[in-house]
Design an enzyme around this catalytic site. Structure first.
Site, PDB file in Angstrom:
ATOM      1  N   GLY A  40       0.797  -1.234   0.000  1.00 41.93           N
ATOM      2  CA  GLY A  40       0.000   0.000   0.000  1.00 41.93           C
ATOM      3  C   GLY A  40       0.824   1.276   0.000  1.00 41.93           C
ATOM      4  N   SER A 269       1.025  19.378  -0.379  1.00 45.34           N
ATOM      5  CA  SER A 269       0.845  18.470   0.763  1.00 45.34           C
ATOM      6  C   SER A 269      -0.202  19.097   1.681  1.00 45.34           C
ATOM      7  CB  SER A 269       2.168  18.238   1.487  1.00 45.34           C
ATOM      8  OG  SER A 269       2.798  19.470   1.791  1.00 45.34           O
ATOM      9  N   ARG A 272      -4.910  14.338   2.670  1.00 49.29           N
ATOM     10  CA  ARG A 272      -5.220  13.158   1.842  1.00 49.29           C
ATOM     11  C   ARG A 272      -6.681  12.792   2.053  1.00 49.29           C
ATOM     12  NH1 ARG A 272      -0.915  10.275  -0.073  1.00 49.29           N
ATOM     13  NH2 ARG A 272      -2.072   8.317   0.053  1.00 49.29           N
ATOM     14  N   ASP A 311      -7.322   4.482   6.201  1.00 48.62           N
ATOM     15  CA  ASP A 311      -7.473   5.831   5.659  1.00 48.62           C
ATOM     16  C   ASP A 311      -8.799   6.016   4.933  1.00 48.62           C
ATOM     17  OD1 ASP A 311      -4.948   6.361   6.581  1.00 48.62           O
ATOM     18  OD2 ASP A 311      -4.124   7.022   4.664  1.00 48.62           O
ATOM     19  N   HIS A 443      21.241   3.462  32.105  1.00 44.24           N
ATOM     20  CA  HIS A 443      22.033   4.687  31.935  1.00 44.24           C
ATOM     21  C   HIS A 443      23.236   4.407  31.058  1.00 44.24           C
ATOM     22  CE1 HIS A 443      23.909   8.510  32.963  1.00 44.24           C
ATOM     23  NE2 HIS A 443      25.035   7.851  33.229  1.00 44.24           N
TER      24      HIS A 443
HETATM   25  P1  FAD Z   1      -3.065   2.251   2.013  1.00 43.79           P
HETATM   26  O1  FAD Z   1      -1.746   2.021   2.622  1.00 43.79           O
HETATM   27  O2  FAD Z   1      -3.279   3.514   1.262  1.00 43.79           O
HETATM   28  O3  FAD Z   1      -3.332   1.020   1.042  1.00 43.79           O
HETATM   29  C1  FAD Z   1      -4.447   0.944   0.233  1.00 43.79           C
HETATM   30  C2  FAD Z   1      -4.172  -0.024  -0.898  1.00 43.79           C
HETATM   31  O4  FAD Z   1      -5.407  -0.319  -1.544  1.00 43.79           O
HETATM   32  C3  FAD Z   1      -3.245   0.519  -1.972  1.00 43.79           C
HETATM   33  O5  FAD Z   1      -2.165  -0.358  -2.186  1.00 43.79           O
HETATM   34  C4  FAD Z   1      -4.128   0.628  -3.211  1.00 43.79           C
HETATM   35  O6  FAD Z   1      -3.421   0.348  -4.410  1.00 43.79           O
HETATM   36  C5  FAD Z   1      -5.164  -0.451  -2.932  1.00 43.79           C
HETATM   37  N1  FAD Z   1      -6.435  -0.241  -3.620  1.00 43.79           N
HETATM   38  C6  FAD Z   1      -7.192   0.889  -3.641  1.00 43.79           C
HETATM   39  N2  FAD Z   1      -8.320   0.684  -4.338  1.00 43.79           N
HETATM   40  C7  FAD Z   1      -8.281  -0.595  -4.778  1.00 43.79           C
HETATM   41  C8  FAD Z   1      -9.179  -1.391  -5.554  1.00 43.79           C
HETATM   42  N3  FAD Z   1     -10.354  -0.910  -5.982  1.00 43.79           N
HETATM   43  N4  FAD Z   1      -8.801  -2.661  -5.839  1.00 43.79           N
HETATM   44  C9  FAD Z   1      -7.636  -3.163  -5.387  1.00 43.79           C
HETATM   45  N5  FAD Z   1      -6.763  -2.459  -4.633  1.00 43.79           N
HETATM   46  C10 FAD Z   1      -7.086  -1.191  -4.339  1.00 43.79           C
HETATM   47  N6  FAD Z   1       1.742   6.811   8.597  1.00 43.79           N
HETATM   48  C11 FAD Z   1       2.423   6.461   9.701  1.00 43.79           C
HETATM   49  O7  FAD Z   1       1.834   5.859  10.616  1.00 43.79           O
HETATM   50  N7  FAD Z   1       3.747   6.733   9.835  1.00 43.79           N
HETATM   51  C12 FAD Z   1       4.442   7.389   8.879  1.00 43.79           C
HETATM   52  O8  FAD Z   1       5.650   7.625   9.037  1.00 43.79           O
HETATM   53  C13 FAD Z   1       3.753   7.791   7.708  1.00 43.79           C
HETATM   54  N8  FAD Z   1       4.392   8.436   6.715  1.00 43.79           N
HETATM   55  C14 FAD Z   1       3.704   8.784   5.578  1.00 43.79           C
HETATM   56  C15 FAD Z   1       4.394   9.470   4.577  1.00 43.79           C
HETATM   57  C16 FAD Z   1       3.731   9.818   3.421  1.00 43.79           C
HETATM   58  C17 FAD Z   1       4.480  10.554   2.327  1.00 43.79           C
HETATM   59  C18 FAD Z   1       2.368   9.458   3.237  1.00 43.79           C
HETATM   60  C19 FAD Z   1       1.658   9.794   1.961  1.00 43.79           C
HETATM   61  C20 FAD Z   1       1.681   8.787   4.232  1.00 43.79           C
HETATM   62  C21 FAD Z   1       2.346   8.446   5.418  1.00 43.79           C
HETATM   63  N9  FAD Z   1       1.691   7.794   6.457  1.00 43.79           N
HETATM   64  C22 FAD Z   1       2.380   7.462   7.598  1.00 43.79           C
HETATM   65  C23 FAD Z   1       0.266   7.454   6.372  1.00 43.79           C
HETATM   66  C24 FAD Z   1       0.113   5.960   6.009  1.00 43.79           C
HETATM   67  O9  FAD Z   1       0.823   5.690   4.820  1.00 43.79           O
HETATM   68  C25 FAD Z   1      -1.358   5.623   5.828  1.00 43.79           C
HETATM   69  O10 FAD Z   1      -2.077   6.029   6.973  1.00 43.79           O
HETATM   70  C26 FAD Z   1      -1.539   4.136   5.638  1.00 43.79           C
HETATM   71  O11 FAD Z   1      -0.835   3.685   4.506  1.00 43.79           O
HETATM   72  C27 FAD Z   1      -3.030   3.786   5.481  1.00 43.79           C
HETATM   73  O12 FAD Z   1      -3.146   2.416   5.333  1.00 43.79           O
HETATM   74  P2  FAD Z   1      -4.380   1.731   4.592  1.00 43.79           P
HETATM   75  O13 FAD Z   1      -4.146   0.275   4.713  1.00 43.79           O
HETATM   76  O14 FAD Z   1      -5.635   2.320   5.074  1.00 43.79           O
HETATM   77  O15 FAD Z   1      -4.255   2.173   3.054  1.00 43.79           O
HETATM   78  P1  NAI Z   2      -1.926  17.317   7.082  1.00 42.82           P
HETATM   79  O1  NAI Z   2      -3.363  17.363   7.347  1.00 42.82           O
HETATM   80  O2  NAI Z   2      -0.998  16.808   8.100  1.00 42.82           O
HETATM   81  O3  NAI Z   2      -1.394  18.778   6.723  1.00 42.82           O
HETATM   82  C1  NAI Z   2      -1.933  19.548   5.706  1.00 42.82           C
HETATM   83  C2  NAI Z   2      -1.548  20.992   5.964  1.00 42.82           C
HETATM   84  O4  NAI Z   2      -1.861  21.767   4.834  1.00 42.82           O
HETATM   85  C3  NAI Z   2      -2.289  21.597   7.153  1.00 42.82           C
HETATM   86  O5  NAI Z   2      -1.363  22.220   8.008  1.00 42.82           O
HETATM   87  C4  NAI Z   2      -3.249  22.601   6.501  1.00 42.82           C
HETATM   88  O6  NAI Z   2      -3.519  23.706   7.324  1.00 42.82           O
HETATM   89  C5  NAI Z   2      -2.450  22.991   5.267  1.00 42.82           C
HETATM   90  N1  NAI Z   2      -3.254  23.473   4.135  1.00 42.82           N
HETATM   91  C6  NAI Z   2      -4.429  22.995   3.667  1.00 42.82           C
HETATM   92  N2  NAI Z   2      -4.811  23.678   2.551  1.00 42.82           N
HETATM   93  C7  NAI Z   2      -3.842  24.602   2.309  1.00 42.82           C
HETATM   94  C8  NAI Z   2      -3.630  25.580   1.299  1.00 42.82           C
HETATM   95  N3  NAI Z   2      -4.488  25.747   0.295  1.00 42.82           N
HETATM   96  N4  NAI Z   2      -2.530  26.354   1.379  1.00 42.82           N
HETATM   97  C9  NAI Z   2      -1.625  26.192   2.385  1.00 42.82           C
HETATM   98  N5  NAI Z   2      -1.772  25.263   3.358  1.00 42.82           N
HETATM   99  C10 NAI Z   2      -2.845  24.474   3.310  1.00 42.82           C
HETATM  100  O7  NAI Z   2      -1.782  16.521   5.683  1.00 42.82           O
HETATM  101  P2  NAI Z   2      -0.503  15.971   4.934  1.00 42.82           P
HETATM  102  O8  NAI Z   2       0.743  16.624   5.426  1.00 42.82           O
HETATM  103  O9  NAI Z   2      -0.831  16.041   3.490  1.00 42.82           O
HETATM  104  O10 NAI Z   2      -0.454  14.449   5.393  1.00 42.82           O
HETATM  105  C11 NAI Z   2      -1.594  13.598   5.242  1.00 42.82           C
HETATM  106  C12 NAI Z   2      -1.606  12.570   6.331  1.00 42.82           C
HETATM  107  O11 NAI Z   2      -0.585  11.610   6.138  1.00 42.82           O
HETATM  108  C13 NAI Z   2      -1.319  13.143   7.716  1.00 42.82           C
HETATM  109  O12 NAI Z   2      -2.482  13.659   8.298  1.00 42.82           O
HETATM  110  C14 NAI Z   2      -0.807  11.974   8.466  1.00 42.82           C
HETATM  111  O13 NAI Z   2      -1.871  11.296   9.085  1.00 42.82           O
HETATM  112  C15 NAI Z   2      -0.187  11.094   7.383  1.00 42.82           C
HETATM  113  N6  NAI Z   2       1.271  11.156   7.528  1.00 42.82           N
HETATM  114  C16 NAI Z   2       1.819  10.686   8.682  1.00 42.82           C
HETATM  115  C17 NAI Z   2       3.168  10.766   8.895  1.00 42.82           C
HETATM  116  C18 NAI Z   2       3.718  10.284  10.184  1.00 42.82           C
HETATM  117  O14 NAI Z   2       3.011   9.586  10.899  1.00 42.82           O
HETATM  118  N7  NAI Z   2       4.944  10.615  10.538  1.00 42.82           N
HETATM  119  C19 NAI Z   2       4.076  11.323   7.887  1.00 42.82           C
HETATM  120  C20 NAI Z   2       3.389  11.821   6.716  1.00 42.82           C
HETATM  121  C21 NAI Z   2       2.040  11.710   6.559  1.00 42.82           C
END
Ligand code: FAD
Ligand code: NAI
Length: 469
Positions: A40, A269, A272, A311, A443
């Site tokens: 995913g 960003s 989502r 998500d 420690h």
């Molecule tokens: P996803 O991981 O999104 O998986 C969904 C899967 O469903 C995908 O592989 C997709 O291809 C598949 N799918 C969709 N529709 C269909 C369909 N119709 N048929 C078949 N397959 C399908 N979270 C953290 O906890 N820690 C982090 O450090 C972190 N970093 C992140 C960094 C970035 C850049 C991003 C974008 C997200 C990050 N997240 C992080 C958030 C995390 O990735 C998501 O919360 C998590 O992946 C959600 O899991 P999920 O299983 O709900 O869906």
């Molecule tokens: P986010 O919700 O964390 O941040 C989006 C930011 O964009 C907010 O601060 C918002 O005020 C701002 N914003 C919205 N519209 C705007 C605009 N038009 N102009 C300027 N600013 C604007 O969403 P983000 O960073 O895209 O991440 C999505 C999700 O992915 C997070 O909520 C998190 O749950 C997950 N994620 C988790 C990580 C982790 O656990 N370390 C790392 C990366 C992502």
């Protein structure tokens, strides 16, 4: 005869693949459908690739100050293509591990796009074929995709999301403009700045990381600015146009003044949203909760036998939240008591220093009617932080003054993302500050600061100058 499954999980992210393995372990004949790569968003376009890139960028950044402690070298540089190849190899390795686990648990992996035709019926479409599958239950774990804001120019070349930035070939951009100073924004800002790029963040709210406690978001803003990242808050991008040479020009309003900046790429960003594209046949009507799928406490949707997690539903968009919901959803399908407390979900940000929070903050605890007792330990008194040349930071614990029960914790320090689990365990199990203080912490470690923070609740921290009375 068609194969009939007890459960078909759609989506193999941390929600879907974990749920599929759990279901198989509980005796369900389970299939997992994935349209892209197993693992995913988290494994392929999220948690793992970002943190692998960050591991490289941190090492490169830290290496630049090694001379201060007597380690000498010449000609330090990085090769971005090799950094990306290394990241891809880590992702592949983990993906192979997940596939091996699914196979060993006898989960049938089906590649293709799933469309729900109705209760217990799924169409699986690949480039070569279409197949109808029958199942007792369906679990939707289709995750999320980036929100594209309605800004003129958002469709231009080099206006990208985290998906494209993670797979970019060649050298990093000279300058990256980030729209949205949330979690993705600050993590990419850190990586790119550490690799020597110019980074500017435009955030709509009055501070970056607006969902975090003010003290944490202000401290992170300070440390990003110290690294040279430019941050605009209360700012709104109005237009992106192609600028001179290889640049994009970006118009934005900051505190009622129209300004212009430029960059080689713009990262969007701004959040989502649930990925439900093509998931339902036209005759299937499933109740939504805003852009997400509506579920009840069993994770069941408005259609009986169809469940959703991760998500795709409302709540924290985090990998560990999706996995935990997957496990609990399957346990409930099997009539079992949930084995995980879904109310206490830690959140982490992998900046430097790291951020980790869990449970209630001071304000939330007071709103819930608690008389709050706080303990706070500044990390500059912690030996491990000093010897590792760590930045300013703290561990703060929020407890109920009456019972001593730990209600929440906020950590801003190195290894915060690992240490927060001690507080999660404490909160889930109703432990008190005295319970945590009773355990010896080795420690020198960062975790000694946990003892100090919980001891500070009663003014008894050993390595803290007593407050003047
Ligand atoms: P996803 O991981 O999104 O998986 C969904 C899967 O469903 C995908 O592989 C997709 O291809 C598949 N799918 C969709 N529709 C269909 C369909 N119709 N048929 C078949 N397959 C399908 N979270 C953290 O906890 N820690 C982090 O450090 C972190 N970093 C992140 C960094 C970035 C850049 C991003 C974008 C997200 C990050 N997240 C992080 C958030 C995390 O990735 C998501 O919360 C998590 O992946 C959600 O899991 P999920 O299983 O709900 O869906
Ligand atoms: P986010 O919700 O964390 O941040 C989006 C930011 O964009 C907010 O601060 C918002 O005020 C701002 N914003 C919205 N519209 C705007 C605009 N038009 N102009 C300027 N600013 C604007 O969403 P983000 O960073 O895209 O991440 C999505 C999700 O992915 C997070 O909520 C998190 O749950 C997950 N994620 C988790 C990580 C982790 O656990 N370390 C790392 C990366 C992502």
């Amino acid at each position: 005869m068609k194969d009939r499954f007890d459960l078909i999980v759609i989506g193999s992210g941390p929600g879907g693949y974990v749920a599929a393995i759990k279901a198989a372990k509980l005796g369900m004949k389970t299939a997992l459908i994935e349209s892209r790569e197993i693992g995913g968003t988290c494994l392929n376009r999220g948690c793992i690739p970002t943190k692998t890139l960050m591991h490289s960028s941190h090492l490169y950044y830290e290496a630049q100050s090694l001379q201060e402690i007597g380690i000498r070298y010449e000609g330090l540089h990085f090769d971005m293509d090799q950094i990306q190849e290394h990241k891809d190899s880590i992702v592949n390795k983990i993906r192979q591990g997940i596939v091996a686990l699914l196979e060993a648990n006898k989960v049938t992996i089906l590649y293709g796009t799933a469309t729900i035709l109705g209760e217990g019926r799924i169409q699986l479409k690949t480039s070569e074929s279409e197949l109808e599958l029958e199942t007792g239950k369906i679990l939707i774990a289709t995750g999320s995709k980036p929100v594209i804001p309605k800004i003129e120019g958002a469709n231009l070349n080099n206006v990208i999301t985290s998906d494209e930035l993670l797979s970019k070939k060649g050298n990093p951009y000279d300058k990256l403009l980030i729209i949205g100073g949330g979690v993705i924004g600050v993590e990419f800002a850190t990586i790119y700045k550490e690799l020597g790029c110019e980074v500017e963040i435009i955030e709509a709210m009055d501070r970056i990381l607006p969902n975090m406690e003010k003290e944490i978001s202000q401290s992170i803003a300070m440390s990003l600015k110290k690294k040279g990242i430019v941050i605009h808050t209360k700012a709104k991008v109005t237009r992106i146009t192609e600028g001179e040479g290889n640049t994009l020009s970006c118009e934005y309003e900051e505190k009622d003044t129209l300004k212009i900046t430029s960059a080689n790429a713009v990262l969007l960003s701004v959040g989502r949203r649930a990925n439900l594209e093509g998931l339902f046949a036209p005759e299937v009507f499933l109740e939504l909760d805003g852009p997400n799928i509506k579920v009840d406490e069993k994770f069941e949707t408005s259609i009986s036998g169809i469940y959703a997690i991760g998500d795709a539903i409302r709540g924290k968009q985090l990998a560990h939240a999706a996995s935990a919901q997957g496990i609990v959803a399957v346990e409930k399908m099997c009539g079992k008591e949930p084995s995980i407390d879904l109310n206490i979900i830690p959140s982490c940000i992998y900046t430097q220093p790291e951020v980790a929070v869990v449970g209630l903050n001071e304000e939330e605890a007071e709103e819930k009617g608690y008389t709050v007792a706080i303990g706070k330990y500044p990390m500059l008194g912690n030996s491990k932080t000093i010897l590792s040349m760590g930045e300013r930071g703290f561990i703060k614990v929020i407890s109920d003054a009456g019972t001593g029960r730990i209600l929440g914790a906020q950590l801003l320090c190195d290894r915060a993302t690992d240490m927060v689990s001690e507080f999660t365990t404490a909160i889930v199990n109703g432990l008190t500050t005295k319970d945590l203080a009773a355990a010896i912490h080795p420690h020198p470690t960062y975790s000694e600061a946990i003892t100090e923070a919980v001891e500070d609740v009663e003014g008894m921290a050993i390595h803290l100058i007593p407050k003047k009375k």
